[in-house]
Scaffold this motif. Structure first.
Motif: not given
Length: 86
Positions: A1-9
């Motif tokens: 599962m890819p890491s979340p990228m905070r603030g990027l929609g």
């Protein structure tokens, strides 16, 4: 599962994927201003908020904090690249 990228929609993440950036670790390996310049060439509607969000995601900060604290520095770098907003 890819890491979340905070603030990027989803739209921003899709543009990043088109540049070969699919994970937070790949994003952190990039110079945010240079990445923004590449994104801006492919996606002329990209705003300064995207640059703030890229840095925010790299550093786990809210994009508004980046805008407040680094706006002048980033505008000067963009100006050097001919990309500063008019």
């Amino acid at each position: 599962m890819p890491s979340p990228m905070r603030g990027l929609g989803p739209k921003s993440r899709a543009q990043l994927a088109a540049q070969g950036v699919h994970s937070l670790s790949e994003l952190r390996a990039q110079d945010a201003v240079e990445l923004y310049a590449r994104l801006k060439r492919q996606w002329p509607g990209a705003s300064m908020n995207l640059l703030y969000a890229l840095i925010g995601a790299q550093d786990d900060l809210d994009w508004r904090e980046v805008a407040r604290e680094r706006r002048t520095e980033l505008l000067l770098r963009l100006d050097d690249l001919g990309l500063a907003p008019k």
